[in-house]
Structure formats: C-alpha cells, structure tokens
Design a protein around this motif. Structure first.
Motif, PDB file in Angstrom:
ATOM      1  N   LEU A 142       0.847  -1.189   0.000  1.00 19.04           N
ATOM      2  CA  LEU A 142       0.000   0.000   0.000  1.00 19.04           C
ATOM      3  C   LEU A 142       0.880   1.236   0.000  1.00 19.04           C
ATOM      4  O   LEU A 142       2.018   1.185   0.490  1.00 19.04           O
ATOM      5  N   PRO A 143       0.395   2.367  -0.538  1.00 17.94           N
ATOM      6  CA  PRO A 143       1.131   3.608  -0.331  1.00 17.94           C
ATOM      7  C   PRO A 143       1.339   3.831   1.161  1.00 17.94           C
ATOM      8  O   PRO A 143       0.446   3.539   1.969  1.00 17.94           O
ATOM      9  N   PHE A 144       2.502   4.344   1.545  1.00 18.73           N
ATOM     10  CA  PHE A 144       2.832   4.476   2.956  1.00 18.73           C
ATOM     11  C   PHE A 144       1.753   5.219   3.744  1.00 18.73           C
ATOM     12  O   PHE A 144       1.310   4.766   4.802  1.00 18.73           O
ATOM     13  N   ASP A 145       1.310   6.359   3.230  1.00 24.09           N
ATOM     14  CA  ASP A 145       0.325   7.145   3.972  1.00 24.09           C
ATOM     15  C   ASP A 145      -1.010   6.410   4.098  1.00 24.09           C
ATOM     16  O   ASP A 145      -1.700   6.530   5.116  1.00 24.09           O
ATOM     17  N   ALA A 146      -1.359   5.624   3.088  1.00 24.84           N
ATOM     18  CA  ALA A 146      -2.605   4.862   3.149  1.00 24.84           C
ATOM     19  C   ALA A 146      -2.507   3.770   4.205  1.00 24.84           C
ATOM     20  O   ALA A 146      -3.468   3.527   4.960  1.00 24.84           O
ATOM     21  N   PHE A 147      -1.359   3.109   4.270  1.00 21.61           N
ATOM     22  CA  PHE A 147      -1.170   2.069   5.287  1.00 21.61           C
ATOM     23  C   PHE A 147      -1.265   2.652   6.695  1.00 21.61           C
ATOM     24  O   PHE A 147      -1.937   2.103   7.574  1.00 21.61           O
ATOM     25  N   VAL A 148      -0.600   3.784   6.913  1.00 24.18           N
ATOM     26  CA  VAL A 148      -0.628   4.417   8.236  1.00 24.18           C
ATOM     27  C   VAL A 148      -2.042   4.891   8.576  1.00 24.18           C
ATOM     28  O   VAL A 148      -2.508   4.726   9.708  1.00 24.18           O
ATOM     29  N   ASN A 149      -2.718   5.456   7.606  1.00 30.78           N
ATOM     30  CA  ASN A 149      -4.082   5.926   7.847  1.00 30.78           C
ATOM     31  C   ASN A 149      -5.002   4.774   8.226  1.00 30.78           C
ATOM     32  O   ASN A 149      -5.775   4.862   9.194  1.00 30.78           O
ATOM     33  N   ASP A 150      -4.911   3.681   7.478  1.00 28.25           N
ATOM     34  CA  ASP A 150      -5.793   2.537   7.719  1.00 28.25           C
ATOM     35  C   ASP A 150      -5.463   1.815   9.019  1.00 28.25           C
ATOM     36  O   ASP A 150      -6.361   1.352   9.726  1.00 28.25           O
ATOM     37  N   SER A 151      -4.181   1.691   9.321  1.00 23.33           N
ATOM     38  CA  SER A 151      -3.772   0.857  10.450  1.00 23.33           C
ATOM     39  C   SER A 151      -3.629   1.618  11.757  1.00 23.33           C
ATOM     40  O   SER A 151      -3.667   1.017  12.830  1.00 23.33           O
ATOM     41  N   ILE A 152      -3.480   2.957  11.701  1.00 24.53           N
ATOM     42  CA  ILE A 152      -3.272   3.733  12.930  1.00 24.53           C
ATOM     43  C   ILE A 152      -4.321   4.823  13.102  1.00 24.53           C
ATOM     44  O   ILE A 152      -5.074   4.840  14.072  1.00 24.53           O
ATOM     45  N   PHE A 153      -4.392   5.754  12.165  1.00 27.88           N
ATOM     46  CA  PHE A 153      -5.238   6.936  12.357  1.00 27.88           C
ATOM     47  C   PHE A 153      -6.712   6.583  12.510  1.00 27.88           C
ATOM     48  O   PHE A 153      -7.394   7.088  13.408  1.00 27.88           O
ATOM     49  N   LYS A 154      -7.213   5.723  11.652  1.00 29.66           N
ATOM     50  CA  LYS A 154      -8.631   5.346  11.746  1.00 29.66           C
ATOM     51  C   LYS A 154      -8.920   4.618  13.053  1.00 29.66           C
ATOM     52  O   LYS A 154      -9.916   4.885  13.727  1.00 29.66           O
ATOM     53  N   SER A 155      -8.020   3.711  13.410  1.00 32.56           N
ATOM     54  CA  SER A 155      -8.231   2.902  14.616  1.00 32.56           C
ATOM     55  C   SER A 155      -8.204   3.744  15.881  1.00 32.56           C
ATOM     56  O   SER A 155      -8.949   3.480  16.837  1.00 32.56           O
ATOM     57  N   LEU A 156      -7.343   4.751  15.923  1.00 31.61           N
ATOM     58  CA  LEU A 156      -7.223   5.606  17.105  1.00 31.61           C
ATOM     59  C   LEU A 156      -8.127   6.833  17.029  1.00 31.61           C
ATOM     60  O   LEU A 156      -8.078   7.687  17.912  1.00 31.61           O
ATOM     61  N   GLN A 157      -8.928   6.894  15.988  1.00 33.13           N
ATOM     62  CA  GLN A 157      -9.836   8.038  15.768  1.00 33.13           C
ATOM     63  C   GLN A 157      -9.060   9.361  15.745  1.00 33.13           C
ATOM     64  O   GLN A 157      -9.509  10.377  16.283  1.00 33.13           O
ATOM     65  N   MET A 158      -7.920   9.310  15.107  1.00 29.91           N
ATOM     66  CA  MET A 158      -7.134  10.527  14.871  1.00 29.91           C
ATOM     67  C   MET A 158      -7.676  11.165  13.590  1.00 29.91           C
ATOM     68  O   MET A 158      -7.061  11.118  12.530  1.00 29.91           O
ATOM     69  N   ASN A 159      -8.831  11.764  13.724  1.00 30.68           N
ATOM     70  CA  ASN A 159      -9.604  12.197  12.559  1.00 30.68           C
ATOM     71  C   ASN A 159      -9.064  13.457  11.890  1.00 30.68           C
ATOM     72  O   ASN A 159      -9.519  13.825  10.809  1.00 30.68           O
ATOM     73  N   HIS A 160      -8.124  14.116  12.545  1.00 29.54           N
ATOM     74  CA  HIS A 160      -7.550  15.343  11.983  1.00 29.54           C
ATOM     75  C   HIS A 160      -6.077  15.155  11.616  1.00 29.54           C
ATOM     76  O   HIS A 160      -5.326  16.124  11.547  1.00 29.54           O
ATOM     77  N   THR A 161      -5.668  13.908  11.405  1.00 30.14           N
ATOM     78  CA  THR A 161      -4.265  13.593  11.117  1.00 30.14           C
ATOM     79  C   THR A 161      -4.145  13.017   9.720  1.00 30.14           C
ATOM     80  O   THR A 161      -4.915  12.134   9.343  1.00 30.14           O
ATOM     81  N   MET A 162      -3.164  13.514   8.958  1.00 23.36           N
ATOM     82  CA  MET A 162      -3.041  13.130   7.547  1.00 23.36           C
ATOM     83  C   MET A 162      -1.674  13.537   7.013  1.00 23.36           C
ATOM     84  O   MET A 162      -0.932  14.266   7.676  1.00 23.36           O
ATOM     85  N   MET A 163      -1.360  13.069   5.819  1.00 27.63           N
ATOM     86  CA  MET A 163      -0.140  13.490   5.155  1.00 27.63           C
ATOM     87  C   MET A 163      -0.263  14.940   4.702  1.00 27.63           C
ATOM     88  O   MET A 163      -1.335  15.383   4.282  1.00 27.63           O
ATOM     89  N   ASP A 164       0.827  15.667   4.788  1.00 28.14           N
ATOM     90  CA  ASP A 164       0.874  17.068   4.344  1.00 28.14           C
ATOM     91  C   ASP A 164       1.054  17.104   2.826  1.00 28.14           C
ATOM     92  O   ASP A 164       2.175  17.007   2.322  1.00 28.14           O
ATOM     93  N   VAL A 165      -0.043  17.215   2.123  1.00 29.14           N
ATOM     94  CA  VAL A 165      -0.017  17.292   0.653  1.00 29.14           C
ATOM     95  C   VAL A 165       0.009  18.760   0.258  1.00 29.14           C
ATOM     96  O   VAL A 165      -0.910  19.520   0.608  1.00 29.14           O
ATOM     97  N   SER A 166       1.037  19.163  -0.454  1.00 27.41           N
ATOM     98  CA  SER A 166       1.312  20.588  -0.673  1.00 27.41           C
ATOM     99  C   SER A 166       0.188  21.342  -1.374  1.00 27.41           C
ATOM    100  O   SER A 166      -0.062  22.508  -1.088  1.00 27.41           O
ATOM    101  N   ASP A 167      -0.501  20.691  -2.281  1.00 21.07           N
ATOM    102  CA  ASP A 167      -1.522  21.405  -3.045  1.00 21.07           C
ATOM    103  C   ASP A 167      -2.947  21.054  -2.603  1.00 21.07           C
ATOM    104  O   ASP A 167      -3.912  21.337  -3.299  1.00 21.07           O
ATOM    105  N   ALA A 168      -3.079  20.451  -1.414  1.00 19.51           N
ATOM    106  CA  ALA A 168      -4.405  20.085  -0.909  1.00 19.51           C
ATOM    107  C   ALA A 168      -4.964  21.191  -0.026  1.00 19.51           C
ATOM    108  O   ALA A 168      -4.231  21.839   0.723  1.00 19.51           O
ATOM    109  N   MET A 169      -6.257  21.416  -0.137  1.00 16.82           N
ATOM    110  CA  MET A 169      -6.944  22.371   0.724  1.00 16.82           C
ATOM    111  C   MET A 169      -7.412  21.638   1.977  1.00 16.82           C
ATOM    112  O   MET A 169      -8.236  20.730   1.892  1.00 16.82           O
ATOM    113  N   VAL A 170      -6.868  22.003   3.104  1.00 13.09           N
ATOM    114  CA  VAL A 170      -7.189  21.337   4.369  1.00 13.09           C
ATOM    115  C   VAL A 170      -7.876  22.325   5.299  1.00 13.09           C
ATOM    116  O   VAL A 170      -7.254  23.304   5.735  1.00 13.09           O
TER     117      VAL A 170
END
Length: 359
Positions: free
Chosen positions: A194-222
């Motif tokens: 899996l892409p690294f950020d997708a693996f971390v999101n699926d295996s850590i962030f979702k499970s811990l309900q870290m709902n405001h945590t994500m990869m810093d994508v330079s051209d994304a509106m956050v």
C-alpha cells in the motif's frame, strides 16, 4: 438562637474558604498556562496548541495565539491542524511495529531483503539500524534540501541520497537522519503493498480516531490548517516559504492536532494496535557495537523523567513547525505541544511542563 447563628456563620465561612482554595489540578493548569504564555511571547510564536492527558483522559487542552495572525483566527487544540514535523517518526515506528507483529518485517533483517534493487553499499545494514539512526544514512545536506519545495513520491525521494556513501560502518555511530526514514517508509509500503500514507491511515489513524491527522499534501486544501511562519529579525514572524513534505512524510510530513497527537501518545502507554513485545522494540534504546546506549529506540528518544521514571519523547522541527511529544508510561501522562513557527527549541519547555504535571 445564638448557637444557631454562630453555626450558620461558621458554615458560611467554611463555604467561602473552600471556594477560594484551588484544587491541585487547577494549580497545575494555571501554572502551565502562565508558563505557556511566557514561552509564546519570548519566542514570538504566532500560534500554539498544548494538550495533556493522564490515565487516558484529557486534563488540559488549550490554544494560544493565532493560526493566522492576519485574520486573528484563534488556535483550537481539537481542530487546528499543524505540521508535527519529526513526531512523524514516532508514528512511522508504530506502523513498523504493526508489520513486525504481522511477521512481515524482521527488524534484524537486511534492508536489501526488502529492497534488493537499492544501491549496494560497502556495508550491509538492518531495518533496526535504519530506524535507530545507526545505518550511516546522511541527514539533510543543507537548508535548501531541508526546505525543498519539489513534489516527489517516496520512491522518487530516494534519489536525493541513495547513491551517497554511508557516513560510517552501520552500528558504530549515531547520526540522526530523516532520509533514513524515507528509506524506511519505502520498505513499509513495499511490504504492506500500500502507499505508505494509506497504510498508516488505515492501520493507525482510523483505529485511534485521529480524525484530523493526515499526510501534508502541498496542493491540498485542508480546513482548519494553520498558516506557517518563520522568524524575520526585523519583522518578527513572517509567512514561511512553501515546502513539499510528501516524499519525507515518514520522517516529518504528517499534519495533526495536539489532541490527536495525545491519542497517539496514549497508544504507547496502553497499546491496542500492537503487542507489548513489538512496542518494546521501538521504545527500547539501541546500542552501538561498542555497547554505548544511544538514547534512541526506533522513532522515540528514550530517557527518564525528573522522578527517574521512563520517558519516551520526540521533538520536531520543520518549516513552520516546532513540536514535542512526551510520554510517561508509569504516570500514564502524555503532553503534546504544536506550534506554527520554524526554529523554536522545544526540549526545555517540555521539561518545564513535565515538572508541572508530574508534581
């Protein structure tokens, strides 16, 4: 009648007295708030969020200053999103521990077992050495590389350093290296498929309900993402230059809130996603070949609190970010501090907060 009046007066006096005495928790948060305001002023920090939990529950969470000084938007610790810089390494370490549990990665296996096409070096080195900054991979060469604004994938990011010679024989010296974590994330995404950020999101962030945590994508509106600042000697805080952190997400490229970072810290105290055995691998200090302790496991500095109890922590310094995460397993205490300013020394401030909340 006189006795009744006297009793009433005594009761009212007791009630009044009890209302003027602060409980220990209030004393701590009052002291922490005063300390934080002083730290903010001294370092000319535009915005900062501090969150503290004990026994798994938030006991203090406060925003200071502004996420955008032009619009006077206040910092909110539950929703204001900061760059967490090298606290990202701690997250990467937990992702690695999960793959260890799943027997997809052996920490003491050669990196080349997972990336056979990686350029050969005179010495072999292991995944454990890579995560512990013992592999000899260099750090950023200069400020230009540190603040590189070039959109690259993790695999493309390897080109920055993969053909450079190792700085030393692996295991003989400690050299902090964010580039080493780029290589580590390449291993993780190859093994997980899996892409690294997708693996971390699926295996850590979702499970811990870290709902405001994500990869810093330079051209994304956050939404709720802070503006990032650097210090100008004449003008004070100014907008930081643009930077692209996607290729180095594992070493310094995640975004989060202070309250989400505390959730992550509590996972290190009471693991739900990994076994205690796998967790121990990342929070135990490594040693050089001469036996000297490095004070760093994988993604965590390892030390002791002022009371001599275990402390796991990581500071972070990135463009528009100075951060610290402190985890005290015996006291079940977690402290997270995120700021939106480049170049602030965070370790002493972390120790001052430790002194307040551990008393």
């Amino acid at each position: 009648m006189k006795r009744i009046i006297a009793s009433i007066m005594l009761l009212l006096s007791a009630i009044g007295f009890s209302q003027t005495v602060e409980n220990p928790s209030e004393v701590k948060t009052k002291a922490a708030k005063k300390l934080a305001k002083k730290f903010l002023r001294k370092n000319k920090i535009t915005g900062m969020a501090i969150s503290v939990s004990q026994h798994g529950e938030l006991i203090w969470s406060k925003g200071f200053g502004f996420s955008n000084k032009s619009t006077k938007t206040p910092v909110k610790p539950d929703t204001t999103i900061f760059r967490i810089a090298s606290i990202s390494k701690s997250i990467t370490a937990l992702a690695l521990a999960k793959l260890v549990d799943n027997k997809l990665i052996d920490l003491d296996s050669s990196v080349y077992n997972y990336l056979p096409d990686y350029p050969k070096q005179p010495y072999d080195f292991t995944v454990r050495q890579l995560g512990g900054n013992l592999a000899g991979i260099r750090h950023y060469r200069d400020d230009t590389e540190y603040a590189l604004n070039k959109k690259m994938s993790i695999t493309e990011g390897l080109d920055l350093f993969k053909n450079d010679p190792l700085l030393f024989e692996p295991g003989t010296q400690f050299n902090y290296s964010s580039h080493g974590y780029v290589l580590l994330s390449e291993i993780i995404q190859k093994v997980s498929n899996l892409p690294f950020d997708a693996f971390v999101n699926d295996s850590i962030f979702k499970s811990l309900q870290m709902n405001h945590t994500m990869m810093d994508v330079s051209d994304a509106m956050v939404p709720n993402k802070t503006q990032f600042y650097s210090t100008s000697p004449l003008k004070g805080p100014v907008f930081a230059k643009a930077v692209d952190n996607e290729y180095k997400v594992a070493g310094g490229g995640f975004l989060s809130t202070s309250e989400d970072v505390v959730k992550f810290g509590n996972e290190i105290i009471s693991p739900t996603l990994v076994s205690k055995e796998a967790l121990s691998e990342i929070i135990t200090s490594q040693r050089l070949k001469n036996g000297k302790i490095t004070g760093y496991g994988i993604g965590f500095s390892v030390g002791h609190s002022k009371n001599g109890t275990p402390k796991y922590y990581h500071t972070g310094g990135g463009v528009g970010a100075s951060t610290i995460l402190l985890v005290y397993p015996k006291e079940e205490l977690v402290i997270a501090v995120l700021t939106n300013l480049t170049g602030v020394s965070m370790k002493d401030f972390g120790e001052e907060l430790e002194a307040i909340f551990m008393d």
